[in-house]
Design an enzyme around this catalytic site. Structure first.
Site, PDB file in Angstrom:
ATOM      1  CB  SER A   1      -0.630   0.141   1.577  1.00 13.73           C
ATOM      2  OG  SER A   1      -2.091   0.892   1.072  1.00 13.73           O
TER       3      SER A   1
ATOM      4  CD  GLU B   1      -2.438  -3.428  -4.165  1.00 17.75           C
ATOM      5  OE1 GLU B   1      -3.440  -3.614  -3.848  1.00 17.75           O
ATOM      6  OE2 GLU B   1      -1.964  -2.441  -3.521  1.00 17.75           O
TER       7      GLU B   1
ATOM      8  CG  HIS C   1      -4.807  -2.883  -0.116  1.00 20.70           C
ATOM      9  ND1 HIS C   1      -4.179  -2.348  -1.524  1.00 20.70           N
ATOM     10  CD2 HIS C   1      -5.076  -1.752   0.722  1.00 20.70           C
ATOM     11  CE1 HIS C   1      -3.848  -1.331  -0.854  1.00 20.70           C
ATOM     12  NE2 HIS C   1      -4.232  -0.970  -0.072  1.00 20.70           N
TER      13      HIS C   1
END
Length: 320
Positions: free
Chosen positions: A124, A221, A286
């Site tokens: 992230s 992602e 995630h």
């Protein structure tokens, strides 16, 4: 000099695998971590035979900006102190969120390089630090689950992927979930890099941004980005030349990004013109399962045209 004219990606220096009793520092370089998630995460690490220690500011919350886990200086100090401590074998992030961009330039990268390779794990917002370790220190890292996140606490496959990578990296050379498939079929070899795609776009134009994708296998992602937002992010990367020369693209999860059919249409539209293999749903990021992806290592992306499962196979173990 254009991005396409820059040198190709090369394999980065890999750290040593962990053994029972290894000391692991847990840090919060980005957002604040709830204590009720951190403690169970530490228990998981202890169950693996590791010795987790939390850095002094791991539970801090910024006094005015509560989206940050403490002040920029405190978050940077924790990471640097952990990395430069010779008794620490690995640094695992507690969570992502936001804040790594604010502190990455406060780190003494000369001192970090001198401290040598160590295991570094996160995803992230931690993408910013993965890129910095690669570009400023020449070190391979692990795009993997974090100690204070729900997926790490609840999903056995996520836990096992990280545990095996840390202790038995030669056993997890081929990565991917059963549903992984080709958006654009083909086979490509390159050096893995990437992470959360919005963070890669946010790095563009900064002094230490990546100058080339040539020979790279990009893994991307994201979460809570609408399809048009993903379109904007990918378009920005394309217009900036940041994907020139990329060998292939592996996509992970797009949790909270709207109907996947619309996300997939954007991925096909924006990435299909690169003329390289593109894989979907490889199972990192995630989503409900977050496989550990080594960054900075040579790998082969296989996207079969016959509808068979797509895979990413690293050519060397993630850790030595």
């Amino acid at each position: 000099m254009t991005l396409a004219a820059s040198a190709p990606l090369v394999p980065l220096t890999r750290p040593a695998r962990l053994r029972a009793g290894a000391r692991v520092a847990v840090v919060s370089p980005s957002g604040p971590v709830p204590v009720d998630r951190l403690e169970p995460g530490l228990d998981v690490l202890r169950g693996w035979g590791l010795d987790p220690v939390t850095m002094p500011h791991v539970l801090d919350v910024h006094p005015e900006l509560d989206h940050l886990g403490g002040t920029d200086g405190a978050r940077a100090r924790d990471l640097q102190d952990a990395w430069c401590d010779p008794s620490v074998d690995a640094v695992i992030c507690a969570r992502g969120g936001y804040g790594a961009h604010r502190m990455v330039d406060l780190l003494d990268w000369a001192a970090m390089r001198a401290a040598g390779p160590k295991v570094f794990v996160g995803y992230s917002d931690i993408t910013v630090l993965h890129e910095a370790f690669a570009l400023r220190a020449g070190l391979a890292t692990l795009h993997g689950p974090m100690a204070g996140t729900e997926t790490f606490l609840k999903d056995p496959r996520t836990q096992e992927s990280l545990r095996a990578t840390l202790f038995e990296p030669w056993t997890v050379r081929t990565l991917g979930l059963d549903g992984a498939a080709a958006i654009v079929p083909g086979r490509a070899r390159g050096i893995t890099y990437g992470g959360c795609v919005s963070l890669l776009a946010a790095d563009l134009g900064t002094p230490h941004a990546r100058r080339s994708a040539r020979g790279g296998l990009l893994v991307i992602e994201d979460t809570t980005e609408d399809p048009y937002g993903i379109d904007r992010i990918l378009t920005q990367l394309l217009r900036a030349g940041a994907l020139d020369g990329v060998a292939g693209v592996a996509c992970g999860s797009w949790t909270g990004c709207g109907p996947y059919a619309k996300v997939r249409a954007v991925l096909a539209d924006r990435l299909g013109g690169l003329g390289v293999p593109v894989v979907e749903e490889l199972g990192f990021g995630h989503g409900s399962t977050g496989l550990t992806i080594p960054l900075g290592v040579p790998a082969v992306l296989d996207a079969p045209a016959d509808g068979g499962p797509a895979t990413l196979t690293v050519e060397v173990p993630a850790l030595v």
